[in-house]
Design an enzyme around this catalytic site. Structure first.
Site, short mmCIF file in Angstrom:
data_model
loop_
_atom_site.label_atom_id
_atom_site.label_comp_id
_atom_site.label_asym_id
_atom_site.label_seq_id
_atom_site.Cartn_x
_atom_site.Cartn_y
_atom_site.Cartn_z
N ASP A 282 0.85 -1.19 0.00
CA ASP A 282 0.00 0.00 0.00
C ASP A 282 0.89 1.24 0.00
O ASP A 282 1.88 1.29 0.74
CB ASP A 282 -0.90 0.02 1.24
CG ASP A 282 -1.94 -1.09 1.22
OD1 ASP A 282 -1.98 -1.86 0.24
OD2 ASP A 282 -2.71 -1.20 2.20
N ASP B 264 -15.33 -4.40 -1.06
CA ASP B 264 -14.84 -4.09 0.29
C ASP B 264 -16.04 -3.79 1.17
O ASP B 264 -16.84 -2.90 0.84
CB ASP B 264 -13.90 -2.88 0.26
CG ASP B 264 -12.75 -3.08 -0.72
OD1 ASP B 264 -12.35 -4.24 -0.92
OD2 ASP B 264 -12.25 -2.08 -1.27
#
Length: 240
Positions: A9, A131
């Protein structure tokens, strides 16, 4: 055999991890994401999930130069996500070396564009990011919860040609307390042919084995690697 996908990330060009998607709970693990990617490759990893967290917040691609560097200096198969909201964002991602992209917010906010991407680039290149928090889809870097429920959301996009889905239970992400195996079992029960990739909560090899037993096609691992809960050499048994 379950496919092992490691995650990097990115915030401000650095490799970081968040806890439950909270940007205030950021930990920097490496100033140079390429260094991390090369280490993954050295241990036989083939797949990389690269997330542009700046892009997810800004609603347009930001860290494509990092993608470009990793793609040009490794042989990793990269799927890229975060901030992909337009055709130009998608073009930048593919031109920078992504082999696949994951769309989550775009599938909720602008389904017409996402459908066009599937038709234009094919289901092997376009993944659905599902998500969720409390079984409801969350978007825009997980900062906004919608009324879309996880199962109908996946089912709808399967009808439009999606074959691969990355499902993240936000409550598990970065917690190192195990995965949402029951949620994944429910999804698989509804749709046995789906290529389902679990994300969030993996803390040990046992978690990976449980996901494999549940019929998951892939698993994304992040913090467990960075916090040395799982050693890279342990992943070799899965023939990454």
């Amino acid at each position: 055999m379950i496919e092992i996908i490691l995650a990097i990330d990115i915030i401000e060009g650095k490799a970081v991890r968040l806890t439950q998607g909270d940007y205030k709970q950021k930990k920097i693990y490496n100033q140079d994401p390429l260094e991390v990617a090369k280490k993954f490759e050295d241990y036989g990893i083939r797949r990389l999930h690269l997330v542009d967290l700046d892009g997810a917040k800004a609603n347009f691609i930001v860290n494509y130069k990092i993608l470009e560097r990793i793609a040009s200096h490794t042989s990793l198969i990269i799927d890229f996500s975060g901030g992909l909201k337009s055709d130009s964002d998608l073009k930048i991602a593919f031109n920078s070396g992504a082999k696949m992209v994951t769309g989550g917010s775009i599938a909720v906010k602008n389904p017409k564009i996402f459908k066009n991407w599937i038709n234009k680039f094919g289901a092997n290149c376009i993944l659905l990011g599902a998500d969720c928090r409390n079984n409801k889809i969350a978007v825009n870097g997980w900062t906004e919860e919608t009324n879309e429920e996880i199962l109908p959301f996946i089912k709808k996009w399967r009808k439009y040609g999606i074959t691969k889905v990355i499902c993240t239970d936000i409550s598990k992400d970065g917690m190192l307390k195990g995965t949402s195996t029951e949620l994944y079992k429910t999804i698989k029960k509804e749709d046995t042919s789906i290529y389902l990739i679990a994300s969030g909560g993996v803390s040990c090899i046992y978690d990976i084995d449980m996901l494999q037993e549940a019929g998951l096609s892939g698993v994304i691992i992040g913090k467990a690697i960075y916090e040395s809960k799982i050693q890279l050499k342990e992943l070799k048994k899965y023939a990454c």
